[in-house]
Design an enzyme around this catalytic site. Sequence first.
Site, PDB file in Angstrom:
ATOM      1  N   GLY A  64       0.433  -0.991   0.126  1.00 40.70           N
ATOM      2  CA  GLY A  64      -0.314   0.172   0.279  1.00 40.70           C
ATOM      3  C   GLY A  64       0.762   1.408  -0.066  1.00 40.70           C
TER       4      GLY A  64
ATOM      5  N   ASN B 292       1.574   3.056  -2.713  1.00 38.92           N
ATOM      6  CA  ASN B 292       0.665   4.385  -3.707  1.00 38.92           C
ATOM      7  C   ASN B 292      -0.640   4.829  -2.777  1.00 38.92           C
ATOM      8  OD1 ASN B 292       1.893   4.179  -6.987  1.00 38.92           O
ATOM      9  ND2 ASN B 292       1.731   2.353  -5.494  1.00 38.92           N
TER      10      ASN B 292
ATOM     11  N   MET C 233      -4.229  -7.738  -6.219  1.00 39.16           N
ATOM     12  CA  MET C 233      -3.831  -8.833  -6.419  1.00 39.16           C
ATOM     13  C   MET C 233      -5.054 -10.132  -6.621  1.00 39.16           C
ATOM     14  SD  MET C 233      -0.961  -7.981  -6.828  1.00 39.16           S
ATOM     15  CE  MET C 233       0.414  -9.667  -7.442  1.00 39.16           C
TER      16      MET C 233
ATOM     17  N   ASN D  64      -6.249   0.508 -12.681  1.00 36.99           N
ATOM     18  CA  ASN D  64      -5.337   0.253 -12.934  1.00 36.99           C
ATOM     19  C   ASN D  64      -3.784   0.843 -12.837  1.00 36.99           C
ATOM     20  OD1 ASN D  64      -3.558  -2.561 -10.988  1.00 36.99           O
ATOM     21  ND2 ASN D  64      -3.467  -3.509 -13.316  1.00 36.99           N
TER      22      ASN D  64
ATOM     23  N   HIS E   1      -0.341  -0.477 -12.771  1.00 35.58           N
ATOM     24  CA  HIS E   1       0.689  -1.452 -13.391  1.00 35.58           C
ATOM     25  C   HIS E   1       2.420  -1.113 -13.754  1.00 35.58           C
ATOM     26  CE1 HIS E   1       1.603  -5.527 -14.796  1.00 35.58           C
ATOM     27  NE2 HIS E   1       2.093  -5.447 -15.177  1.00 35.58           N
TER      28      HIS E   1
ATOM     29  N   SER F  17       2.506   2.239 -16.225  1.00 34.43           N
ATOM     30  CA  SER F  17       1.353   2.500 -16.571  1.00 34.43           C
ATOM     31  C   SER F  17       0.144   2.088 -15.426  1.00 34.43           C
ATOM     32  CB  SER F  17       1.070   1.747 -17.714  1.00 34.43           C
ATOM     33  OG  SER F  17       2.109   1.361 -18.297  1.00 34.43           O
TER      34      SER F  17
ATOM     35  N   THR G 116     -10.682  -3.437 -17.691  1.00 38.71           N
ATOM     36  CA  THR G 116     -11.294  -4.611 -18.524  1.00 38.71           C
ATOM     37  C   THR G 116     -11.332  -5.600 -17.406  1.00 38.71           C
ATOM     38  OG1 THR G 116      -9.598  -4.978 -19.978  1.00 38.71           O
ATOM     39  CG2 THR G 116     -10.993  -2.918 -20.221  1.00 38.71           C
TER      40      THR G 116
ATOM     41  N   LEU H 106      -6.121  -9.716 -17.956  1.00 43.98           N
ATOM     42  CA  LEU H 106      -5.055  -9.073 -17.341  1.00 43.98           C
ATOM     43  C   LEU H 106      -4.210  -8.005 -17.914  1.00 43.98           C
ATOM     44  CD1 LEU H 106      -2.826 -10.017 -14.679  1.00 43.98           C
ATOM     45  CD2 LEU H 106      -2.075 -11.562 -16.639  1.00 43.98           C
ATOM     46  N   ASP H 107      -4.367  -6.716 -16.589  1.00 44.83           N
ATOM     47  CA  ASP H 107      -3.728  -5.830 -17.157  1.00 44.83           C
ATOM     48  C   ASP H 107      -3.860  -4.869 -18.618  1.00 44.83           C
ATOM     49  OD1 ASP H 107      -2.319  -5.343 -14.143  1.00 44.83           O
ATOM     50  OD2 ASP H 107      -1.093  -7.612 -14.750  1.00 44.83           O
TER      51      ASP H 107
HETATM   52  C1  GRF Z   1       2.876  -1.253  -7.627  1.00 41.43           C
HETATM   53  O1  GRF Z   1       3.509  -1.332  -7.887  1.00 41.43           O
HETATM   54  C2  GRF Z   1       1.601  -1.291  -8.887  1.00 41.43           C
HETATM   55  O2  GRF Z   1       1.768  -0.917 -10.035  1.00 41.43           O
HETATM   56  C3  GRF Z   1       1.086  -3.172  -8.906  1.00 41.43           C
HETATM   57  O3  GRF Z   1       1.793  -3.402  -7.793  1.00 41.43           O
HETATM   58  C4  GRF Z   1       2.739  -2.612  -7.279  1.00 41.43           C
HETATM   59  C5  GRF Z   1       1.369  -2.150  -5.683  1.00 41.43           C
HETATM   60  O4  GRF Z   1       2.914  -1.555  -4.744  1.00 41.43           O
HETATM   61  N1  GRF Z   1       0.472  -3.038  -9.435  1.00 41.43           N
HETATM   62  P1  GRF Z   1       1.849  -0.754  -3.091  1.00 41.43           P
HETATM   63  O5  GRF Z   1       1.372  -1.690  -2.924  1.00 41.43           O
HETATM   64  O6  GRF Z   1       1.060  -0.059  -3.465  1.00 41.43           O
HETATM   65  O7  GRF Z   1       3.481  -0.333  -2.639  1.00 41.43           O
END
Ligand code: GRF
Length: 221
Positions: A16, A18, A94, A111, A113, A140, A145, A148-149
């Site tokens: 987490g 982000n 995930m 999303n 990625h 990105s 959708t 996957l990604d």
């Molecule tokens: C990020 O790199 C995101 O792009 C990917 O999972 C990671 C999440 O990181 N889908 P965090 O849990 O926010 O540290």
Amino acid sequence: MNEPAYSIAVLISGTGSNLKTLIDTAAEGRLPARVCHVISNREDAPGLDHARGAGIPFTIINKATSGGREEQDHAIVECLDGVRPDLVILSGFMRIVTRPFIDAYGGRMINQHPSLLPKYPGLDTYRRALEAGDTEHGASIHFVTEGLDDGPLVSQVRIPVLPDDTPSSLAGRLGPIEHRLLIATVELFAAGRVQTSHGRILLDGEVLPEPLQLQSDFRFA
Ligand code: GRF
């Protein structure tokens, strides 16, 4: 300080970082949006501590609470319907999401990625980029959708691959830059500037031919 009206629900499974960036940036008054709810499919996701610390409500939805994948997605939709977010962000969530969830939230769900999609959907993007001898890697953000990604690409950020890079050094350098990509992209959404229509991205009502590229000053060109 009045909180911004634009609200975001964030779905996580892990660290987490982000989510933490969104919460911290909002707390500093530098985000025209607020995180209104967090959903995790893991009750032990470390990222939940960021929600707890900021007093943001969270909900655990997984097999134990709700059953199979479709049932879980119905539970997520029900939870989101109660919260009514303007934007849903899958942030290290995930799980592939199912049709009912996409039908309900597809036009306002993104999303993030860690690759320059369409390269390297799925896991292990850093190792795969290094093994392919790529000279650049990146992150990105796209509308969600069923694939996957997959889904229309909104924005990207690029970093050079250095000669001595390992998957972990590349991940370590990309992480903070990916946070900046998320903040800059959320700003566009909160300003009402981004939509998706018929598989394309509209920016200020005009079709975007290529994903927006975050520049070194952390703005879009
Ligand atoms: C990020 O790199 C995101 O792009 C990917 O999972 C990671 C999440 O990181 N889908 P965090 O849990 O926010 O540290």
